[in-house]
Each structure stands twice: as structure tokens, then as C-alpha cells.
Write an enzyme that holds these catalytic residues in place. Structure first.
Site, PDB file in Angstrom:
ATOM      1  N   ASP A  99       0.816  -1.207   0.000  1.00  0.00           N
ATOM      2  CA  ASP A  99       0.000   0.000   0.000  1.00  0.00           C
ATOM      3  C   ASP A  99       0.852   1.260   0.000  1.00  0.00           C
ATOM      4  OD1 ASP A  99      -2.153   1.694   0.121  1.00  0.00           O
ATOM      5  OD2 ASP A  99      -2.437   1.485   2.272  1.00  0.00           O
ATOM      6  N   ASP A 101      -1.647   6.573  -6.398  1.00  0.00           N
ATOM      7  CA  ASP A 101      -1.975   5.574  -5.385  1.00  0.00           C
ATOM      8  C   ASP A 101      -2.114   4.191  -6.003  1.00  0.00           C
ATOM      9  OD1 ASP A 101      -2.782   4.673  -2.779  1.00  0.00           O
ATOM     10  OD2 ASP A 101      -4.840   4.636  -3.508  1.00  0.00           O
TER      11      ASP A 101
END
Length: 471
Positions: free
Chosen positions: A146, A351
Site C-alpha cells: 500500500d 496511489d
């Protein structure tokens, strides 16, 4: 002679016309872009021969790992391509909500241990996983990757409350290299909201997520093993109380920009560089990949400087200056729509866990209208979920679609057609894979990143894009 010049002029005109047309349109073959099928193959779990299964030739400066998509690790019963896609959009919505909340609320002040420290990972939003060895001897487990989180953590026994994971839960008492962190030490104080266990004077960590799930436990140091390459003394959370559906993974490898993220902690060993390439799963069964170290930096990557947000150091902010559709800059989309203000609001982040790119509403409306104008020759279809620019391409062997180029400061990124016009069902419906947001924060999602090697060079404070980078 005049005829020769006339012929040459016509040829040049034709070549110019073809070149201009190539910047305006590109070909999409709908039949080769379908919703990914459910993968019924079981991924390997821990075994004593794990290191041999994951053997790879590498030097100490570079390391390459396979990435697995969530849908191969945690497959719901009776899954269909449509249900998996709808689950993905649902996870995406939760992810964006959490990131937006974090970006708008976070300040540099320290929070109390009991208060909520929101991470970039919303419940179930981990899209990609890799296999990592924890402790000595190494116990292998799947961990979520992440770029929107910093703290590395895993579930640990004894477990007061734990969710179900595919691998055995890590037992720190069986590791020779596990060590707690004392309260009040500089390492403990690097947490946003450190706590202290008064019984043994050990540092405690807590990460809460926007949807109410959380992880709490000891802040510790441990050795992580990546395909026989050991990285020592990584500060991580050993979670004894974890609530939330983290879809089968043992924990999370934070790849954010903050001081406790794995890239920053392992900076000396890997030069503070990593990259990934996410394959288009509708076209390839090949795994995606993650690379640490000097080999992460592609020679053909085009780089844009990272932008610093003084209020929030986790996310990778970049400067987006405009978008072109059909070879023409879209009027109304300028850098002013994407500015990061002095309060830390606005801006654009890249992201790994968000799927669909979100643009501030005025920018999205301008992009959508320009695309619909350029694609007026295509049959419109009904809106689908968050998408409001959809087309019925059923029965089409190939179609011409307007080109889309994202203009970052110092880097123009030309998207393949499949990175912005995506299937939403099995009946030939395709939609423009962008969406608007009323938040000031824009997010470049992983659909738009597919096929590019996205390079995160923390040492050079830049992000790069290398086309066709999954080879």
C-alpha cells in the site's frame, strides 16, 4: 518536374495527415479486453521449501517480487466477472473516502493514543499482495502492498481479536530476531500516536481505518525476508487486536513516503527506490511485479518531481498540469485545479490501491465532455455505477477512440486505450474509467497505471512512468 513536386507534396500531406490522426485516435479491440475471469488456482501457502520455491538471481542492491491481485487470494463463493468488478468498485469507493478523509483532516499535531489515526487503507481495499518472510526462521505470509500507508504491521499471536487469514498467524516467541521497542525511545516516538504498556514498558502502536476497523499491538523490530534477501531491524506493528476484513492477508507492507514506511526504513539497502508494474488482468495471466533497489529505475521512464505536503508526508503528491484528448489540450483543465494549498488541501496523488482515477469535478466534467465529443461516432450506452460516459461496443471487432495524455510537470504520459476505456460487463459495455470528486484531492488510480513501470525514487524525490514496463 512540376508533377514530381506535386506528388511529393501530396505524399507529405498524406503522411502529415496520418501522423496527426495518430495523435488524435488509437485503436481499441473490445474482444481482447474483457472483465477478468475468477481465478480458481490456489496460491501457495507457507512451506518449509518456500525459499527454494521463490529462488531468484539477484544482487544486494536489487530485488524483484511477484504481485498477486486480491481476486486471486480471496475469491468469494460463486464469483462471476461481474460480481468481482462490482466488489472492486465498492472497495474503491471505500478507499477514496478514507484517503479523502485523511487528506482533509490530518495535521502535524500528535494525537492521543486512544484517538483515531486514519491510514490510507480502507477495509478490504488492498488490491495487491506479495509473499514475505517474517522473523528468524522466516515464516512466509501474504501482505498487502500500500502506497497510501506507512506503518508495516502483521497479525500476531496471542490474538485477542483477529480476522481470518490464509497463512498461520505469526508467533513472535518463535522468532530469534523479534525485539520489542521501549517506551519513550526515539523509535517509539516516530509513531504518530505512541502508547506505552505500563506492565512491561514496551511501546504500543495503533492504526485505525476510516471504516471502523483497526489494528493495535506492540511496536517492535524484526527481520523481513524477500526471496532470500534479509532486511534487518524493520520497525513494525505486531497486532494482537485486529478488527476488519483484510481479505486473507497477514498484514500490510506500508510503501508510503513517511519515515516509518518500508522504503524509507530499508533505504540504505535498496537506495530508497522501488517500482511496480501492474498488468492488465483482462489481457494477461502474467503476474504483476514489484522491484526494490537500483533495478527499479527504468532507463526509459519519464520523471516528474514529487510535491511536498507539509501537513501529510504519507502520500506521493505530483504536479498535474493538464490533460489532452484527441491530441488537443482540454480547455478548462489547468494546473490551478490541482494546486496543493498552504493548509495541505487539494493536490494530486498517485496511489496503488485506488482503481479509478478521481479528478476534481470541474476537471472531470471538462475531460468527459471532450472525450464524448471526440467519440461521437461511437454508440452511447447507459451509465454504470460511478461512470457516466459509457458506450455500447457489442459486436465491434475494433473501434477508434480519442487518445488521452496526462501532462505532469516534466512528463507527458500517453495512456493506452485499455487504460481509460474499460469493460464493465460481459455484453460489450465500456466506460471512461475516470470519475469526478467534490473533494479537492485528485487521485491517479491503478487502472490508468496498468502496463507502466511506475518508479518511486524517494532519494531523488521523483516519480517516473515507463511505458510497456511489465516485460
Amino acid at each position: 518536374m512540376a508533377g514530381f513536386f506535386t506528388g511529393t507534396a501530396l505524399l507529405l500531406l498524406l503522411l502529415f495527415s496520418l501522423s496527426t490522426n495518430a495523435t488524435k485516435y488509437q485503436t481499441l479491440i473490445p474482444s481482447s479486453h474483457t472483465l477478468p475471469q475468477p481465478n480458481t488456482n490456489t496460491l501457495p501457502l507457507s512451506s518449509s521449501a518456500e525459499e527454494e520455491q521463490l529462488s531468484l538471481t539477484e544482487n544486494t542492491l536489487s530485488l524483484s517480487l511477484d504481485l498477486h491481485h486480491l481476486d486471486t487470494l480471496s475469491l468469494p463463493a460463486n464469483a462471476t466477472p461481474e460480481s468481482l468488478f462490482n466488489h472492486r468498485l465498492s472497495r474503491d469507493s471505500a478507499r477514496v473516502k478514507t484517503i479523502t478523509s485523511l487528506a482533509s483532516n490530518r495535521t502535524n499535531t500528535k494525537a492521543d493514543f486512544s484517538s483515531s489515526v486514519i491510514s490510507g487503507l480502507a477495509q478490504g481495499s488492498g488490491e495487491y499482495f506479495t509473499r514475505i518472510g517474517i522473523g528468524t526462521p522466516a515464516r512466509y505470509a501474504y501482505m498487502v502492498l500500500d502506497t497510501g500507508s506507512d506503518v508495516v504491521w502483521i497479525q500476531c499471536s496471542p490474538c485477542r481479536r483477529c480476522y481470518t487469514q490464509s497463512d498461520p498467524i505469526f508467533n513472535p516467541t518463535k522468532s530469534k530476531t523479534f525485539a520489542g521497542v521501549a517506551c519513550g525511545t526515539p523509535l517509539c516516538n516516530r509513531l504518530d500516536s505512541p502508547g506505552c504498556n505500563n506492565r512491561n514498558k514496551k511501546c504500543m502502536y495503533q492504526v485505525s481505518y476510516g471504516d471502523g476497523s483497526f489494528t493495535v499491538g506492540e511496536f517492535s523490530t524484526e527481520t523481513l525476508t524477500f526471496r532470500k534477501t534479509k532486511v534487518n531491524n524493520i520497525a513494525f506493528g505486531c497486532g494482537h487486536d485486529n478488527e476488519g476484513l483484510f481479505v486473507g492477508a497477514a498484514g500490510l507492507l506500508g510503501l508510503g513516503r513517511g519515515k516509518l514506511s518500508f522504503p524509507n526504513q530499508a533505504g540504505r539497502q535498496f537506495g530508497s527506490k522501488f517500482s511496480y508494474c501492474l498488468v492488465d488482468r483482462s489481457m494477461s495471466a502474467k503476474p504483476s511485479s514489484l522491484v526494490f533497489g537500483n533495478a527499479a529505475v527504468s532507463r526509459v521512464a519519464r520523471f516528474t518531481p514529487l510535491v511536498s505536503n507539509p501537513k501529510l508526508d504519507t502520500f506521493y503528491y505530483v504536479g498535474l498540469t493538464g490533460i489532452s484528448v484527441g491530441g488537443v489540450r482540454v480547455p478548462g483543465i489547468s494546473s490551478s485545479l490541482f494546486q496543493l494549498d498552504n493548509s495541505g488541501n487539494g493536490g494530486v496523488i498517485i496511489d496503488s490501491g485506488t482503481s479509478v482515477t478521481r479528478l476534481t469535478r470541474p476537471a472531470y466534467v471538462a475531460l468527459r465532455n471532450a472525450f464524448l465529443s471526440g467519440a461521437s461516432h461511437l454508440k452511447r450506452g447507459p451509465n454504470f455505477s460511478l461512470f457516466d460516459a459509457c458506450f455500447d461496443l457489442s459486436g465491434k471487432t475494433e473501434v477508434k477512440v480519442p487518445t488521452v495524455v496526462m501532462h505532469f510537470k516534466g512528463a507527458d504520459v500517453s495512456l493506452p486505450a485499455s487504460n481509460y476505456l474499460i469493460p464493465v460487463d460481459s455484453n460489450g459495455s465500456f466506460c471512461l474509467a475516470f470519475a469526478g470528486t467534490t473533494s479537492g484531492l485528485s487521485i491517479i488510480g491503478n487502472i490508468q497505471q496498468q502496463g507502466f513501470r511506475v518508479v518511486y525514487d524517494l532519494a531523488g524525490s521523483r516519480v517516473g512512468f515507463a511505458p510497456k514496463g511489465c516485460a
